[in-house]
Design an enzyme around this catalytic site. Structure first.
Site, PDB file in Angstrom:
ATOM      1  N   CYS A 264      50.747   9.543  83.635  1.00 22.20           N
ATOM      2  CA  CYS A 264      49.941   9.682  82.274  1.00 22.20           C
ATOM      3  C   CYS A 264      50.134   8.460  81.566  1.00 22.20           C
ATOM      4  O   CYS A 264      50.297   8.482  80.400  1.00 22.20           O
ATOM      5  CB  CYS A 264      50.383  10.880  81.441  1.00 22.20           C
ATOM      6  SG  CYS A 264      52.107  11.033  81.247  1.00 22.20           S
TER       7      CYS A 264
ATOM      8  N   ASP B 257      53.564  13.010  91.048  1.00 21.87           N
ATOM      9  CA  ASP B 257      52.991  12.735  89.535  1.00 21.87           C
ATOM     10  C   ASP B 257      54.310  12.076  88.945  1.00 21.87           C
ATOM     11  O   ASP B 257      55.067  12.927  88.716  1.00 21.87           O
ATOM     12  CB  ASP B 257      52.585  14.164  89.008  1.00 21.87           C
ATOM     13  CG  ASP B 257      51.946  13.945  87.447  1.00 21.87           C
ATOM     14  OD1 ASP B 257      51.292  13.042  87.293  1.00 21.87           O
ATOM     15  OD2 ASP B 257      52.607  14.587  86.839  1.00 21.87           O
TER      16      ASP B 257
ATOM     17  N   ALA C 138      57.738  18.021  90.677  1.00 19.97           N
ATOM     18  CA  ALA C 138      56.568  18.979  90.255  1.00 19.97           C
ATOM     19  C   ALA C 138      56.722  19.412  88.975  1.00 19.97           C
ATOM     20  O   ALA C 138      55.646  20.164  88.416  1.00 19.97           O
ATOM     21  CB  ALA C 138      56.655  20.047  91.382  1.00 19.97           C
TER      22      ALA C 138
END
Length: 456
Positions: free
Chosen positions: A385, A332, A264
């Site tokens: 990303c 993520d 996170a």
């Protein structure tokens, strides 16, 4: 009395430390600026010189070596860096060539002996004369060399993109990576509406540009230090690129739900989830790094969000009490970051092809572990990303092969009102800087079948 340090002096000091310690430029520049007494104009110049020099490092070295009688790696580090700084100003800024050469010579006088001063002067004066006639490798005969040198990207990365994207798109991607990205703010909709924040900024003299994709995003020009912006301390906004905002939209949490955010830190997506949930429900933010958990807590406090709980832990080994305990889970994952090269000026020079072998193993471990926290009928979103298939769809497909109770799920209902891409219905999305005007980003939405059972 000691002479005050100039913007170029500060830039030189930071760049020398970047080269010596292999650190990221932003980690060294920010504290250096905080301690300096430079004016806002000189702070902006120092920032431009540091980030611009590291961004174009490969091209600068090639250009300088072509005009140097000595191998660059044989020069004193300070002389080599002074040449890079001077070359950057000559090739990429509007600074008058005479000023760029003069300032470099002055720096050489302070850093080295008379021979070095003459050498710096000769190399940069020659480059000043020849700067409009640089001859890069022929694009037809050597497309990798041409693109790598003209657009300052490592050859291994250019080669990969050429094979996958073709010549035209690779050039466009590299060009986009060399543009300085605008400051993107995410409006904290639990405290203020976008139109109100736009008026708040415009009334204080800022120019606000519209979002590309996400409705609560806005772009601010001429912002300066984020922490000094009006509304920052009051928690009216946070800094986040639009592409990253899509992760929370893909997960589509509702008020009152129980959500887990794995990996996170530093909390951009965690706080966005809380805002979409109107700060009602429960969000667990898990991260292996204590300092990132501290950043999450600090952000949550500033943004006036009370539904976030932080817990230290390894995403590959979730706490027992997290097993099948969440309806929505976000992963993520740590990644190569090839989608954010425009935002991290020197990242391109730190990355290696070997990471694309080691990182997918870690990513799959984390995704597989996080899946155990998802209840039957729940949703798992995986994001990076990165632009590289090995870290994105290939990780998702490897996960699905081991967990047949999960499947890619249609993202149209969550995202098609804000972005139109053909793959949304297939359950994944890949964004590119040159196509979408945002950071490169990958998203996949996975749903666990109602009839599935958790794997141990």
């Amino acid at each position: 009395m000691a002479k005050q340090k100039t913007a170029r002096d500060l830039a030189l000091e930071v760049l020398l430390r970047v080269e010596r310690t292999k650190s990221y430029a932003n980690l060294l520049l920010s504290p250096a600026l905080a301690k300096s007494t430079l004016s806002e104009r000189d702070r902006a110049l120092a920032t431009e010189l540091v980030y611009g020099t590291v961004r174009t490092w490969g091209t600068l070295d090639w250009v300088l070596q072509e005009r140097s009688r000595m191998p660059l790696d044989k020069l004193e580090p300070s002389v080599r860096m002074i040449l890079r700084l001077g070359a950057y100003q000559l090739l990429y800024t509007r600074i008058p060539p005479s000023a760029a050469c003069f300032e470099a010579v002055e720096q050489a006088k302070k850093a080295s002996h008379a021979g070095s001063v003459r050498f710096v002067n000769a190399v940069l004066r020659r480059l000043s004369r020849e700067r409009t006639q640089l001859k890069f490798p022929d694009i037809s005969a050597d497309p990798v060399g041409h693109i790598s040198l003209k657009y300052s990207h490592p050859e291994w990365l250019v080669r990969r993109w050429l094979e996958r994207l073709g010549l035209e798109e690779t050039v466009a991607l590299c060009q986009a990576n060399n543009l300085v990205p605008p400051l993107c703010l995410r409006v904290n909709t639990t405290l203020i509406q976008r139109a109100e924040l736009v008026a708040h900024m415009e009334n204080r003299g800022f120019t606000v540009d519209a979002h590309h994709i996400v409705p609560e995003a806005l772009y601010l020009r001429g912002a300066g230090a984020v922490e000094k912006l009006p509304g920052y301390e009051e928690g009216l906004f946070t800094v986040q690129d639009e592409s990253s905002m899509l992760a929370a939209y893909a997960l589509a949490p509702k008020a009152g739900e129980r959500v887990l955010d794995v990996c996170a830190g530093p909390g951009g997506k965690t706080t966005h989830l809380a805002e979409l949930m109107k700060d009602k429900g429960e969000i667990w933010a898990l991260d292996i790094h204590p300092h990132k958990l501290a950043l999450i807590s600090k952000s949550a406090t500033r943004l006036r969000l009370g539904c976030i709980k932080v817990q230290e832990g390894d995403g590959r080994k979730l706490p027992v009490e997290f097993q099948e305990a969440f309806g929505k889970v976000l992963v993520d994952a740590p990644c190569s970051g090839t989608g954010v090269l425009r935002r991290r000026a020197d990242l391109r020079w730190h990355k290696t092809p070997e990471e694309l072998v080691t990182l997918p193993k870690l990513q799959l471990e984390i995704l597989t572990s996080a899946a155990r926290a998802v209840v039957a009928g729940g949703v798992l979103v995986y994001s990076t990303c990165s632009l590289e298939p090995e870290e994105n769809l290939e990780v998702v497909n490897a996960f699905l092969a081991s967990r047949p109770d999960f499947r890619l799920a249609d993202m149209g209902p969550s995202l098609e009102n804000i972005i139109q891409e053909s793959t949304l219905r297939q359950g994944f999305l890949q964004l590119y800087p040159h196509k979408h005007k945002v950071d490169g980003f990958f998203l996949a939405r996975l749903e666990r079948h109602e009839e599935g059972t958790a794997h141990g």
